[in-house]
Design a protein around this motif. Structure first.
Motif, PDB file in Angstrom:
ATOM      1  N   PHE A  72      74.289  48.555 -37.450  1.00 12.15           N
ATOM      2  CA  PHE A  72      73.232  48.062 -36.582  1.00 12.15           C
ATOM      3  C   PHE A  72      72.539  49.211 -35.865  1.00 12.15           C
ATOM      4  N   LYS A  73      71.261  49.006 -35.563  1.00 14.09           N
ATOM      5  CA  LYS A  73      70.615  49.893 -34.597  1.00 14.09           C
ATOM      6  C   LYS A  73      71.297  49.589 -33.263  1.00 14.09           C
ATOM      7  N   LYS A  74      71.515  50.606 -32.458  1.00 14.70           N
ATOM      8  CA  LYS A  74      72.326  50.431 -31.246  1.00 14.70           C
ATOM      9  C   LYS A  74      71.827  49.305 -30.338  1.00 14.70           C
ATOM     10  N   THR A  76      69.993  46.817 -31.139  1.00  9.55           N
ATOM     11  CA  THR A  76      70.108  45.536 -31.843  1.00  9.55           C
ATOM     12  C   THR A  76      71.533  45.012 -31.712  1.00  9.55           C
ATOM     13  N   LEU A  77      72.514  45.914 -31.811  1.00 11.59           N
ATOM     14  CA  LEU A  77      73.908  45.485 -31.658  1.00 11.59           C
ATOM     15  C   LEU A  77      74.174  44.975 -30.251  1.00 11.59           C
ATOM     16  N   LEU A  79      72.061  43.526 -28.293  1.00 10.58           N
ATOM     17  CA  LEU A  79      71.460  42.189 -28.205  1.00 10.58           C
ATOM     18  C   LEU A  79      72.321  41.172 -28.964  1.00 10.58           C
ATOM     19  N   PHE A  80      72.788  41.564 -30.130  1.00  9.23           N
ATOM     20  CA  PHE A  80      73.609  40.667 -30.948  1.00  9.23           C
ATOM     21  C   PHE A  80      74.906  40.301 -30.227  1.00  9.23           C
TER      22      PHE A  80
END
Lengths: 261, 79
Positions: A72-74, A76-77, A79-80
């Motif tokens: 993951f883009k940091k 994005t992770l 947020l996920f």
């Protein structure tokens, strides 16, 4: 041999303690190929590696992905992970379940995203990208749903409306989510004339359903100031038929209720 | 070895795509390096631009969008 052992061999590093995360960056201004943080994250600077090292990492990349399942883009992770926590807490589940089969499926998806946005907003965190994402996916209608959700209209008004009169709900719902009734969400770019026009248009639609109020919402210090000035400097003819009443006023948020006399 | 998080900074997007044998076409979309006419797809079956690139899932390298709605759907899938 694990991918991690192969990676250590490629970079010629000797790490005894297990790492908890692996992060790739690309920084031309730094010559360090890697470092290990106190949080046991191995950070690799791809810009500092030799072409051979990059080629060797490329060969083991499928093994890394196969083992660890995702990369993951940091941000994005982050947020996920936040979304996963939100889902575990089942916040907003009651509202979502209530509106299932009562509103279009597309709107339900927008509402789901908006409920998450609202949970972030309530923690006073930045929601700009989340709002953008809702707007990109669902357009203006999604934007309206997001505003209405954050302002509490789905739980505090629409649920009660449906429970007391499903017929009125079905008639009014479309006008509300297409931004024709109920609330004016002021932003910093709106002129006084636009605010007045919006209020009048919405009230005309709301009156059809026996709703005799319009709310004005504003978030942000400059928008709050704009609304305060608008209410205080209102021209008599524009507000002859209203009682303006501030129902929430904080430094950053304002809600004004205009009730028909 | 326990599962660890693998992440990348925004600055490393291009390099990560190279490691995955992908590249960006003239329209900013992510495509196969060996076959630039073949655009990669997200798990929702959509094309994806470099700006929206949020990650990759294993399983024929399914791409992940850095977008709230996509991530909510991904979370529901339970990866």
């Amino acid at each position: 041999m694990t991918w991690f052992d192969k990676l250590k061999g490629i970079l010629n590093i000797d790490i005894k303690t297990p790492i908890l995360s692996l992060n790739f960056n690309s920084n031309n201004k730094v010559t360090n190929k890697y470092y290990v943080s106190l949080e046991r994250e191995l950070d690799i600077n791809l810009a500092a590696l030799s072409p051979k090292q990059k080629q060797d990492i490329k060969k083991i990349f499928p093994q890394i992905l196969a083992n660890e399942k995702t990369i993951f883009k940091k941000e994005t992770l982050d947020l996920f992970d936040s979304i996963n926590d939100y889902n575990k807490n089942k916040e907003g589940k009651q509202i979502l379940t209530f509106f299932e089969n009562k509103i279009p499926k597309y709107d339900l998806e927008a509402l789901n995203a908006s409920l998450y946005l609202r949970s972030v907003f309530r923690k006073r965190k930045d929601i700009k990208k989340l709002k953008q994402d809702i707007n990109t996916t669902f357009g203006t209608r999604g934007n309206n749903i997001s505003n209405l959700c954050t302002a509490g209209y789905f739980d505090n008004f629409l649920m009660e409306l449906y429970n007391s009169s499903p017929g009125t709900f079905n008639g009014l719902y479309e006008d509300i989510v297409s931004n024709k009734a109920l609330a004016v969400f002021v932003n910093e770019h709106m002129t006084k004339e636009k605010i007045t026009e919006d209020i009048k248009n919405k009230l005309d639609v709301s009156k059809k359903y026996g709703i005799k109020f319009v709310h004005i919402h504003g978030i942000g210090t400059s928008t709050v100031k704009k609304i305060n000035e608008y209410i205080e400097n209102k021209e008599k003819k524009d507000f002859d038929t209203f009682h303006p009443k501030k129902i929430l006023k904080e430094e950053n948020i304002i809600i004004v209720e205009l009730i028909l006399k | 070895m326990i599962n660890i998080n693998i992440t990348f900074e925004d600055s490393a997007k291009g390099e990560i795509l190279t490691l995955l044998d992908k590249k960006i076409n003239a329209d900013g979309l992510i495509v196969e390096r060996a076959n630039p006419n073949q655009k990669v797809l997200t798990f929702e079956g959509e094309e994806i631009s470099i700006n929206d690139f949020g990650g990759v899932k294993k399983g024929s390298e399914v791409f992940i969008k850095d977008n709230l709605i996509s991530l909510m759907k991904l979370s529901k899938e339970g990866i």
